[in-house]
Design an enzyme around this catalytic site. Structure first.
Site, PDB file in Angstrom:
ATOM      1  N   CYS A 184       0.870  -1.187   0.000  1.00 18.86           N
ATOM      2  CA  CYS A 184       0.000   0.000   0.000  1.00 18.86           C
ATOM      3  C   CYS A 184       0.898   1.224   0.000  1.00 18.86           C
ATOM      4  O   CYS A 184       2.044   1.162  -0.472  1.00 18.86           O
ATOM      5  CB  CYS A 184      -0.982  -0.031   1.161  1.00 18.86           C
TER       6      CYS A 184
ATOM      7  N   ASN B 125       2.289   1.388   4.456  1.00 18.01           N
ATOM      8  CA  ASN B 125       2.608   0.100   5.112  1.00 18.01           C
ATOM      9  C   ASN B 125       2.342   0.135   6.621  1.00 18.01           C
ATOM     10  O   ASN B 125       3.003  -0.542   7.394  1.00 18.01           O
ATOM     11  CB  ASN B 125       4.068  -0.326   4.832  1.00 18.01           C
TER      12      ASN B 125
ATOM     13  N   CYS C 262      -1.353   0.781   7.567  1.00 16.28           N
ATOM     14  CA  CYS C 262      -2.793   0.526   7.723  1.00 16.28           C
ATOM     15  C   CYS C 262      -3.254  -0.713   6.958  1.00 16.28           C
ATOM     16  O   CYS C 262      -3.640  -1.713   7.558  1.00 16.28           O
ATOM     17  CB  CYS C 262      -3.608   1.737   7.247  1.00 16.28           C
ATOM     18  N   ARG C 263      -3.246  -0.644   5.629  1.00 16.56           N
ATOM     19  CA  ARG C 263      -3.869  -1.694   4.817  1.00 16.56           C
ATOM     20  C   ARG C 263      -2.992  -2.913   4.595  1.00 16.56           C
ATOM     21  O   ARG C 263      -3.423  -4.060   4.810  1.00 16.56           O
ATOM     22  CB  ARG C 263      -4.275  -1.116   3.449  1.00 16.56           C
ATOM     23  N   SER C 264      -1.752  -2.704   4.122  1.00 18.47           N
ATOM     24  CA  SER C 264      -0.954  -3.886   3.746  1.00 18.47           C
ATOM     25  C   SER C 264      -0.537  -4.759   4.933  1.00 18.47           C
ATOM     26  O   SER C 264      -0.431  -5.979   4.758  1.00 18.47           O
ATOM     27  CB  SER C 264       0.252  -3.501   2.875  1.00 18.47           C
TER      28      SER C 264
ATOM     29  N   ASP D 163      -7.957   3.698   1.267  1.00 16.75           N
ATOM     30  CA  ASP D 163      -7.148   4.055   2.428  1.00 16.75           C
ATOM     31  C   ASP D 163      -8.050   4.469   3.595  1.00 16.75           C
ATOM     32  O   ASP D 163      -8.790   5.446   3.484  1.00 16.75           O
ATOM     33  CB  ASP D 163      -6.236   5.217   2.025  1.00 16.75           C
TER      34      ASP D 163
END
Ligand code: 4NP
Length: 156
Positions: free
Chosen positions: A10, A13, A15-17, A125
């Protein structure tokens, strides 16, 4: 054959990934499939940091402790180390295509392209929204992780 290696990417690195990495690792373990998982950000501002506390909380809700993960920036060498690179949104995908070395062996895809009916969609995001955004992120990355593991089981 060496276990296949998956990298989730993302922007930050944090939050999402990290959630995608954790969901994939859990799904692979549950299915008894050997695979290596890691995550990275196209940006380096958060390098060395633990995941966002809201990502830590949503992972914990699903029984997974991600407090030990540390952010890093994606590197050109990742295209040689990883078999699969999954971009969380289309900007991440465009940035990865731009830095991909010619002839790299990694298969680069948009993460939600692996979920039937969700092709072309982004994992948006959740950084600037409320905690419910992180639940949605979890649901999306979890669905993709399950599909990636199914792909592995089918080719085993
Ligand atoms: P991520 O979220 O890409 O899901 O880790 C973000 C976290 C921080 C920033 C951007 C995205 N930031 O610009 O600080």
């Amino acid at each position: 054959m060496a276990e296949p290696a998956f990298l989730f990417v993302c922007l930050g690195n944090i939050c999402r990934s990290p959630l995608a990495e954790a969901a994939f690792r859990a799904a692979a373990r549950a299915a008894g499939v050997a695979a290596f998982a890691d995550s990275a950000g196209t940006g380096g501002w958060h390098a060395g940091e633990a995941p966002d506390r809201r990502s830590i909380a949503v992972a914990a809700k699903h029984g997974i402790d991600i407090r030990g993960l540390r952010a890093r920036q994606v590197a050109r060498s990742d295209f040689a180390r990883f078999d699969h690179i999954l971009a969380l949104d289309s900007q991440n995908l465009a940035d990865l295509r731009r830095i991909a070395p010619a002839g790299s062996r990694a298969r680069l895809r948009l993460l939600l392209d692996v979920v039937p009916g969700w092709e072309g969609r982004a994992v948006d995001d959740p950084y600037y929204g409320g905690p419910e955004g992180f639940d949605r992120t979890w649901d999306e990355v979890r669905a993709a992780a399950d599909r990636l593991v199914e792909e592995l089981v089918q080719t085993r």
